[in-house]
Scaffold this motif. Structure first.
Motif, PDB file in Angstrom:
ATOM      1  N   ILE A 388      17.789  30.710  -3.106  1.00 31.53           N
ATOM      2  CA  ILE A 388      17.862  29.335  -2.599  1.00 31.53           C
ATOM      3  C   ILE A 388      16.704  28.483  -3.106  1.00 31.53           C
ATOM      4  O   ILE A 388      16.902  27.379  -3.619  1.00 31.53           O
ATOM      5  CB  ILE A 388      17.892  29.330  -1.054  1.00 31.53           C
ATOM      6  CG1 ILE A 388      19.126  30.069  -0.559  1.00 31.53           C
ATOM      7  CG2 ILE A 388      17.890  27.903  -0.525  1.00 31.53           C
ATOM      8  CD1 ILE A 388      19.199  30.214   0.933  1.00 31.53           C
ATOM      9  N   GLU A 389      15.484  28.987  -2.966  1.00 35.06           N
ATOM     10  CA  GLU A 389      14.303  28.218  -3.370  1.00 35.06           C
ATOM     11  C   GLU A 389      14.349  27.885  -4.859  1.00 35.06           C
ATOM     12  O   GLU A 389      14.087  26.751  -5.271  1.00 35.06           O
ATOM     13  CB  GLU A 389      13.036  29.023  -3.043  1.00 35.06           C
ATOM     14  CG  GLU A 389      11.754  28.237  -3.257  1.00 35.06           C
ATOM     15  CD  GLU A 389      10.519  29.052  -2.890  1.00 35.06           C
ATOM     16  OE1 GLU A 389       9.464  28.783  -3.498  1.00 35.06           O
ATOM     17  OE2 GLU A 389      10.610  29.943  -2.030  1.00 35.06           O
ATOM     18  N   GLU A 390      14.708  28.890  -5.684  1.00 37.42           N
ATOM     19  CA  GLU A 390      14.779  28.672  -7.137  1.00 37.42           C
ATOM     20  C   GLU A 390      15.868  27.655  -7.480  1.00 37.42           C
ATOM     21  O   GLU A 390      15.690  26.803  -8.361  1.00 37.42           O
ATOM     22  CB  GLU A 390      15.041  29.986  -7.871  1.00 37.42           C
ATOM     23  CG  GLU A 390      13.882  30.971  -7.831  1.00 37.42           C
ATOM     24  CD  GLU A 390      13.875  31.826  -6.562  1.00 37.42           C
ATOM     25  OE1 GLU A 390      14.616  31.485  -5.615  1.00 37.42           O
ATOM     26  OE2 GLU A 390      13.129  32.816  -6.522  1.00 37.42           O
ATOM     27  N   GLY A 391      17.010  27.755  -6.782  1.00 38.03           N
ATOM     28  CA  GLY A 391      18.100  26.810  -7.021  1.00 38.03           C
ATOM     29  C   GLY A 391      17.678  25.380  -6.746  1.00 38.03           C
ATOM     30  O   GLY A 391      17.989  24.465  -7.517  1.00 38.03           O
ATOM     31  N   CYS A 392      16.949  25.161  -5.660  1.00 33.15           N
ATOM     32  CA  CYS A 392      16.454  23.819  -5.323  1.00 33.15           C
ATOM     33  C   CYS A 392      15.493  23.315  -6.393  1.00 33.15           C
ATOM     34  O   CYS A 392      15.504  22.126  -6.748  1.00 33.15           O
ATOM     35  CB  CYS A 392      15.763  23.845  -3.962  1.00 33.15           C
ATOM     36  SG  CYS A 392      16.892  24.169  -2.587  1.00 33.15           S
ATOM     37  N   GLN A 393      14.664  24.217  -6.921  1.00 31.75           N
ATOM     38  CA  GLN A 393      13.711  23.831  -7.961  1.00 31.75           C
ATOM     39  C   GLN A 393      14.426  23.372  -9.234  1.00 31.75           C
ATOM     40  O   GLN A 393      14.056  22.369  -9.848  1.00 31.75           O
ATOM     41  CB  GLN A 393      12.774  24.999  -8.280  1.00 31.75           C
ATOM     42  CG  GLN A 393      11.755  25.294  -7.188  1.00 31.75           C
ATOM     43  CD  GLN A 393      10.984  26.579  -7.430  1.00 31.75           C
ATOM     44  OE1 GLN A 393      11.240  27.311  -8.390  1.00 31.75           O
ATOM     45  NE2 GLN A 393      10.041  26.875  -6.542  1.00 31.75           N
ATOM     46  N   TYR A 394      15.479  24.117  -9.627  1.00 26.77           N
ATOM     47  CA  TYR A 394      16.217  23.738 -10.836  1.00 26.77           C
ATOM     48  C   TYR A 394      16.980  22.436 -10.630  1.00 26.77           C
ATOM     49  O   TYR A 394      17.116  21.632 -11.562  1.00 26.77           O
ATOM     50  CB  TYR A 394      17.160  24.862 -11.267  1.00 26.77           C
ATOM     51  CG  TYR A 394      16.435  25.959 -12.014  1.00 26.77           C
ATOM     52  CD1 TYR A 394      15.891  25.732 -13.263  1.00 26.77           C
ATOM     53  CD2 TYR A 394      16.271  27.222 -11.452  1.00 26.77           C
ATOM     54  CE1 TYR A 394      15.205  26.718 -13.957  1.00 26.77           C
ATOM     55  CE2 TYR A 394      15.594  28.225 -12.128  1.00 26.77           C
ATOM     56  CZ  TYR A 394      15.058  27.956 -13.379  1.00 26.77           C
ATOM     57  OH  TYR A 394      14.375  28.934 -14.057  1.00 26.77           O
ATOM     58  N   PHE A 395      17.486  22.226  -9.419  1.00 35.22           N
ATOM     59  CA  PHE A 395      18.187  20.970  -9.130  1.00 35.22           C
ATOM     60  C   PHE A 395      17.232  19.793  -9.303  1.00 35.22           C
ATOM     61  O   PHE A 395      17.595  18.764  -9.878  1.00 35.22           O
ATOM     62  CB  PHE A 395      18.753  21.006  -7.708  1.00 35.22           C
ATOM     63  CG  PHE A 395      19.613  19.828  -7.372  1.00 35.22           C
ATOM     64  CD1 PHE A 395      20.894  19.708  -7.892  1.00 35.22           C
ATOM     65  CD2 PHE A 395      19.143  18.823  -6.529  1.00 35.22           C
ATOM     66  CE1 PHE A 395      21.691  18.613  -7.590  1.00 35.22           C
ATOM     67  CE2 PHE A 395      19.924  17.720  -6.221  1.00 35.22           C
ATOM     68  CZ  PHE A 395      21.200  17.617  -6.749  1.00 35.22           C
ATOM     69  N   SER A 396      15.989  19.956  -8.838  1.00 28.80           N
ATOM     70  CA  SER A 396      14.972  18.901  -8.988  1.00 28.80           C
ATOM     71  C   SER A 396      14.550  18.754 -10.448  1.00 28.80           C
ATOM     72  O   SER A 396      14.254  17.648 -10.922  1.00 28.80           O
ATOM     73  CB  SER A 396      13.744  19.225  -8.134  1.00 28.80           C
ATOM     74  OG  SER A 396      14.097  19.313  -6.768  1.00 28.80           O
ATOM     75  N   LYS A 397      14.542  19.877 -11.176  1.00 28.53           N
ATOM     76  CA  LYS A 397      14.076  19.881 -12.562  1.00 28.53           C
ATOM     77  C   LYS A 397      14.999  19.096 -13.501  1.00 28.53           C
ATOM     78  O   LYS A 397      14.582  18.672 -14.587  1.00 28.53           O
ATOM     79  CB  LYS A 397      13.963  21.330 -13.054  1.00 28.53           C
ATOM     80  CG  LYS A 397      13.185  21.490 -14.346  1.00 28.53           C
ATOM     81  CD  LYS A 397      12.979  22.961 -14.660  1.00 28.53           C
ATOM     82  CE  LYS A 397      12.026  23.115 -15.831  1.00 28.53           C
ATOM     83  NZ  LYS A 397      11.700  24.525 -16.111  1.00 28.53           N
ATOM     84  N   MET A 398      16.237  18.887 -13.104  1.00 28.58           N
ATOM     85  CA  MET A 398      17.171  18.145 -13.948  1.00 28.58           C
ATOM     86  C   MET A 398      16.617  16.774 -14.328  1.00 28.58           C
ATOM     87  O   MET A 398      16.795  16.306 -15.450  1.00 28.58           O
ATOM     88  CB  MET A 398      18.514  17.978 -13.228  1.00 28.58           C
ATOM     89  CG  MET A 398      19.322  19.249 -13.108  1.00 28.58           C
ATOM     90  SD  MET A 398      20.803  19.013 -12.113  1.00 28.58           S
ATOM     91  CE  MET A 398      21.685  17.835 -13.104  1.00 28.58           C
TER      92      MET A 398
END
Length: 643
Positions: A388-398
């Motif tokens: 979950i945490e990593e997924g949120c980070q990649y979503f922000s990284k877009m």
């Protein structure tokens, strides 16, 4: 001196393949005083447009700096821009030509501009060009007329295309082919057929237009009949049929036609190879895919990036990430974004989230910029691995890459929270999205509600879905299943009754398996034949052994009807993936991995049975359901029971 310099310049130009060498030749042209020679300048411009992939901007600067460019030079640049990613720039160059009062535009000018309008799907630009063609006396020109027909077809205006054709005095076979193609492109199969039969004579292109038209319209049988009528077939004919069969799920036909292609001595091209590999990936035909791989290696196709990407996709979707990785690592050129994304997606489907993240980082280090599809793949990987945490980070990284999230990215985030059981957060995320959630978003949340047994949220989500997509059978089935799991048999029966009243039919579950390079399909409850009898007989033997040696107890919670326990046990036993596995065990030699492709999500009972079979029989079983892979070995699944 100038004649010798001109010959040397043209000789070197023919061998030039990069913008760097073009600039060097241009410097030589300037040094020798040939920069004002229209012939040399025209050749240099044409080479930039046609041969060198990244030289369009340089060609534009060449043209605008030339003192007196002719119509040929302008047409050359218009042609290149019309076929580029920015066809609208072709109109800018045309306007520049008219302002400089060069000789009036000719038939080539209008043909290339009409191509630009077609690529933009701009009816407004197209009809303006059509009117200008009249002004310049080109309304009867066969070349311009044919291109106008194609333009209207691209814009979806078949009636305009037919009017242009009917006003032609003597249409040639190219014009006839264009109008037949226009009808098929716009979905007017009936008129396409009628015009084809009216043609004075047919050439090979005429037949290929019809084949392509039938396949795009989903008329597979009509395409098959037309193919059999063809007096001569070329590689386009064969590849059209192979790709068409693959797209419409006719996998046995795809494989059979590819064998026939070999038998008649034809050489497969890039398109037919990607078509057959697509069929292999969809059907899970791993063994046939390996044969194609061997052929590609011998025939020298492995230098083509698109074919490598198709091969990589085939191995990953056939459940062999190791072979996909091997293809990836052996790619001869710098890997494209498609290659990286395919590898990340392959690990995502297996739930190998950490490995997908490692690949993403490796891709960034290589200098390859991720695109929107890459981020969908990495978010999918995080979702299926519970990161979950990593997924949120990649979503922000877009946003670091200037990529605006689309509905697919938001859907991945809803799935990320939903799979992890954070249903309230998933619901709030969907409600707070800056773009309206579509049916897929709510359906994702409904699936999560089903997995975690949240009846209240499921009812709330189903109400939203009823407004967006009221006739979707899967939504009704999911809600019925949720009620059944919660023991609300009356509510479940009400949903099924509503489905009957609305004539909404449940999608039947099927599973496919490749045995001896043939594809076998199984559907639960289908009429028995020799193949299914063999599968049922083997399955009874397997289930008996699993009960005795594995302690198997049927998970009748997977049956969503209020019926007797014995009937429930019989129902779960007959699921299509169990039949496919049983048939594979009956036919495949000992020690061979079993690979299954299923159209629906694998149920809990089948998941347990696969784990037990892998342990009791010492088998590896790979199941690809509609959302991911499950690899069963020694009583364990690669998903770690998180799916």
């Amino acid at each position: 001196m100038n004649v010798a310099a001109e010959q040397l310049c043209l000789s070197v130009l023919n061998k030039s393949k990069t913008l760097k060498t073009v600039k060097q030749i241009h410097a030589f042209v300037c040094k020798t005083g040939l920069e004002t020679d229209p012939f040399v300048a025209g050749k240099l411009l044409l080479h930039c447009v046609v041969t060198v992939s990244d030289a369009l901007d340089y060609a534009r600067r060449l043209l605008f700096r030339f003192p007196k460019p002719d119509v040929f030079m302008y047409n050359t640049l218009i042609r290149g821009l019309a076929e580029s990613d920015t066809p609208e720039n072709a109109f800018v160059v045309f306007a520049h030509m008219r302002r400089r009062a060069i000789a009036p535009p000719d038939s080539f000018s209008f043909a290339f501009l009409l191509k630009a309008a077609a690529n933009l799907r701009s009816f407004r630009a197209g009809i303006q060009l059509h009117c200008q063609g009249f002004v310049h006396g080109l309304d009867t020109h066969i070349f311009v007329g044919t291109t106008t027909i194609s333009m209207y077809a691209e814009c979806g205006c078949v009636s305009f295309a037919r009017k242009v054709f009917e006003e032609m005095l003597e249409p040639n076979v190219v014009a006839w082919n264009a109008i037949v193609n226009a009808c098929f492109r716009c979905g007017d199969v009936e008129n396409g057929e009628r015009l084809f039969e009216r043609m004075p004579f047919w050439n090979l292109t005429s037949w290929n237009v019809v084949l392509s038209g039938y396949m795009k319209a989903g008329e597979v049988e009509l395409a098959r009949k037309a193919f059999s009528r063809m007096p001569v077939k070329d590689d386009v004919s064969w590849s059209t049929m192979i790709v068409g069969f693959a797209q419409h799920g006719c996998f046995d036909d795809t494989f059979g036609l590819f064998r026939e292609l070999h038998r008649v001595g034809m050489r497969p091209n890039e398109t037919s190879l990607t078509g057959i590999l697509s069929a292999c990936s969809q059907a899970g035909a791993f063994e046939f895919g390996k044969i194609i791989h061997g052929f590609m290696e011998k025939a020298g196709f492995l230098w083509i990036v698109s074919v490598n990407n198709a091969l990589l996709d085939t191995y990953s979707k056939c459940g062999n990430v190791g072979m996909a990785r091997l293809v990836f690592e052996r790619m001869p050129e710098k890997k494209s974004i498609v290659s990286w994304t395919s590898m990340i997606a392959a690990h995502a489907m297996y739930g190998y989230g950490e490995e997908a993240i490692r690949l993403f980082n490796e891709m960034e280090d290589s200098g390859t910029r991720p695109d929107g599809i890459t981020f969908i793949s990495i978010l999918y990987a995080c979702s299926h691995a519970g990161l979950i945490e990593e997924g949120c980070q990649y979503f922000s990284k877009m946003r670091d890459y200037g990529i605006e999230p689309t509905i697919e990215h938001y859907g991945c985030m809803v799935d990320l929270y939903g799979r992890a059981g954070e249903l309230q957060k998933a619901y709030e995320f969907a409600c707070e999205m800056p773009i309206p959630p579509n049916a897929i978003i709510w359906r994702t949340l409904l699936g999560a509600s089903s997995i975690h047994g949240n009846v209240e949220l499921a009812e709330k989500v189903k109400e939203r879905l009823s407004r967006l997509d009221p006739d979707n059978c899967g939504d009704h089935v999911l809600l019925s299943n949720i009620y059944s799991t919660a023991g609300k048999w009356k509510d479940a029966a009400g949903v099924r009754r509503s489905m009957n009243e609305q004539r909404i039919r449940k999608t039947p579950g099927w599973s496919m398996i490749e045995v001896d390079k043939l594809i076998y399909s199984f559907v639960a409850g289908e009429k028995q034949n020799e193949i299914t009898k063999e599968a049922y007989e083997k399955l009874r033997e397997i289930m008996t052994k699993l009960r005795i040696e594995g302690g198997y107890i049927p998970q009748v919670g997977s049956v969503y009807h209020d019926i007797e326990e014995e009937e429930k046990e019989d129902s779960v036993t007959r699921h299509s993936e169990k039949l496919a596995v049983a048939f594979g065990m009956a036919r495949l030699r000992e020690g061979k991995s079993i690979r299954i492709v299923k159209n629906l999500r694998v149920c809990g009972d089948c998941h347990t049975v696969m784990k037990l079979i892998s342990k009791v029989y010492g088998l590896e079983i790979v199941v690809r359901d509609r959302s991911r892979f499950h690899s069963f070995r020694d009583g364990y699944c690669s998903c770690r029971d998180y799916w």
